[in-house]
Design a protein around this motif. Structure first.
Motif, PDB file in Angstrom:
ATOM      1  N   SER A  95      10.854  61.610  71.614  1.00 50.87           N
ATOM      2  CA  SER A  95      12.224  61.758  71.133  1.00 50.87           C
ATOM      3  C   SER A  95      12.261  61.397  69.655  1.00 50.87           C
ATOM      4  O   SER A  95      11.667  60.406  69.224  1.00 50.87           O
ATOM      5  N   LEU A  96      12.950  62.192  68.864  1.00 46.90           N
ATOM      6  CA  LEU A  96      13.049  61.960  67.431  1.00 46.90           C
ATOM      7  C   LEU A  96      14.141  60.940  67.091  1.00 46.90           C
ATOM      8  O   LEU A  96      14.278  60.544  65.937  1.00 46.90           O
ATOM      9  N   GLN A  97      14.900  60.510  68.094  1.00 42.65           N
ATOM     10  CA  GLN A  97      16.034  59.626  67.838  1.00 42.65           C
ATOM     11  C   GLN A  97      15.575  58.284  67.264  1.00 42.65           C
ATOM     12  O   GLN A  97      14.621  57.680  67.747  1.00 42.65           O
TER      13      GLN A  97
ATOM     14  N   VAL B 265      18.112  59.818  62.918  1.00 42.82           N
ATOM     15  CA  VAL B 265      18.297  61.003  63.752  1.00 42.82           C
ATOM     16  C   VAL B 265      19.069  60.623  65.006  1.00 42.82           C
ATOM     17  O   VAL B 265      18.642  59.755  65.769  1.00 42.82           O
TER      18      VAL B 265
ATOM     19  N   PRO C  43      21.155  61.756  68.740  1.00 43.21           N
ATOM     20  CA  PRO C  43      20.780  62.608  69.877  1.00 43.21           C
ATOM     21  C   PRO C  43      21.029  64.094  69.635  1.00 43.21           C
ATOM     22  O   PRO C  43      20.296  64.942  70.163  1.00 43.21           O
TER      23      PRO C  43
ATOM     24  N   ASP D 288      17.855  65.957  68.286  1.00 36.67           N
ATOM     25  CA  ASP D 288      16.587  65.714  68.969  1.00 36.67           C
ATOM     26  C   ASP D 288      16.023  67.047  69.482  1.00 36.67           C
ATOM     27  O   ASP D 288      16.640  68.103  69.338  1.00 36.67           O
TER      28      ASP D 288
END
Length: 435
Positions: free
Chosen positions: A209-211, A229, A231, A234
């Motif tokens: 996940s990029l969050q 970042v 949600p 993502d």
């Protein structure tokens, strides 16, 4: 020195000063991140099995036995699945490139950071002497038949046909024109620092996940190049597309709605023997207007997606089904359908862009995250225990040996020969699954 010469010199000096000023006002650093989620499935087979082997063989057959298709599968460009991330860093003061670091959140499950290294393109190989090269290739045979639109039956005025033996350059250009727009992101520019690279190419896990918080550092990179970042920006979910029915009756495509997807687009292609025995390519898109579709199977900017929705080129985000009209692929020896979900785009800068930014406003740095999800499945493959055999038979019928090897009878495909100024569909299809 005459007055006229002095005037010209003054103008040149002023222009040079203006250019230098403009260059100095460019962002000190620019960072691009491309997120892609890929899914590939063959009915009746585990997705892991369809990723390579048979799936690549079918693709090679559909592309007329072109070895480039199998090569793309081997590289992971066409046959991969799951999540991928590509990043590119440009530092204004270091045009030759710098080594950088992208500190990533723990949710990525990839360690504390990604290493960015400068891209050094290899010199192109010209492949033989002038005498050994054929500067006047034989005009290819075959046609491309283009259909478009969701529905039970083929609409009037279809198909549009491109006959390689008859059309001229202007007709090629018209046929291959597209509603797609430019979207700047990772482009592997010489001197820019990239990830993945030879020194760091770890796999992006399925649960990545990029969050969270991100920071990019390196020589010449402003210390403030940090961004968060949420949600919304993502990875998109996998495109779990189903295809029910036979081409002679119409194929019903369906997929679950994706949260944060802004629009969808579908594109199918198959191959069949034409009236003169040459291999024809059949393409269809979900667009309500004529659209060959290849260029749309990649990232589109939010502004372009909004325009495409207004033009009814792409499907609204609440649409979850589309029928390929009956009869389009009924004579095809095999066909596949691809879909793309366009995600949102994150744009951040420092300082943040004002609501009414003046024309000369320039930030210290910018960062952009583009997002897409693509999927592929086969058409006309009956569900059941014999699907694996059907896939192998289809691959053989398409000019492959069932394991990705090309059979020579398919080498006269119009898609395996270059045409000046015309995009090669094989190269265009390289962007369907991944970067």
């Amino acid at each position: 020195m005459s007055a006229s010469i002095r005037t010209v010199l003054a103008a040149c000096i002023a222009a040079g000063a203006f250019t230098a000023h403009a260059q100095n006002r460019a962002p000190a650093a620019q960072y691009w991140v491309d997120l892609s989620t890929t899914s590939m499935s063959i009915p009746g087979m585990p997705e892991e099995a369809s990723v390579g082997g048979t799936g690549v063989g079918l693709l090679g057959g559909l592309m007329g036995g072109n070895p480039g298709a199998a090569a793309m599968g081997a590289m992971g460009g066409m046959g991969g699945r799951g999540k991928s991330l590509d990043a590119e860093l440009h530092v204004r003061a270091k045009p030759a490139g710098v080594e950088g670091t992208h500190a990533i959140p723990a949710a990525m499950n990839m360690g504390p950071s990604l290493l960015l290294t400068p891209y050094r393109p290899q010199p192109a190989s010209h492949g033989g002497t002038h005498a050994e090269r054929n500067d006047t290739p034989e005009r290819p045979k075959g046609r491309i038949l283009m259909y478009w639109g969701c529905g039970d039956s083929i609409a009037a005025g279809q198909p549009r046909i491109l006959d390689f033996a008859k059309q001229n350059a202007s007709e090629y250009a018209q046929f291959f024109s597209s509603h797609a727009g430019a979207s700047k992101g990772v482009q592997n520019r010489a001197g820019n620092a990239l990830w993945p690279n030879e020194r760091d190419s770890k796999r992006v896990p399925d649960n990545a996940s990029l969050q969270g918080e991100h920071a990019v550092s390196g020589e010449g990179v402003p210390p403030s190049l940090k961004f968060s970042v949420s949600p919304e920006y993502d990875f998109l979910p996998r495109a779990s597309m189903t295809a029910k029915g036979q081409p002679r009756d119409g194929v019903q495509l369906g997929w679950p709605a994706m949260q944060h997807a802004k629009a969808y687009f579908l594109h199918a292609q198959g191959a069949a023997r034409g009236p003169d025995g040459a291999q024809d390519m059949i393409i269809w898109s979900s667009s309500a207007k004529p659209e060959n579709g290849w260029a749309l199977m990649s990232y589109q900017s939010p502004a372009q997606v909004a325009k495409l929705l207004q033009q009814k080129i792409v499907l609204q985000p609440n649409v979850t089904n589309c029928t390929i009209p009956k009869g389009i692929f009924d004579k095809a020896e095999g066909a596949m359908v691809n879909m793309i979900a366009y995600g949102p785009e994150l744009n951040v800068s420092h300082p943040p862009r004002p609501a009414k930014a003046p024309a000369d406003w320039q930030p210290e740095w910018t960062a952009r995250v583009r997002i897409k999800s693509t999927g592929m499945t086969m058409l006309g493959m009956a569900e059941g225990a014999n699907n694996a055999d059907s896939a192998n038979n289809a691959a053989g019928a398409h000019g492959t040996d069932g394991a990705g090897g090309a059979v020579t009878e398919a080498q006269d495909s119009p898609l395996s020969l270059p045409l000046p100024g015309v995009p090669n569909p094989v190269k265009v299809l390289k962007g369907l699954f991944g970067g």
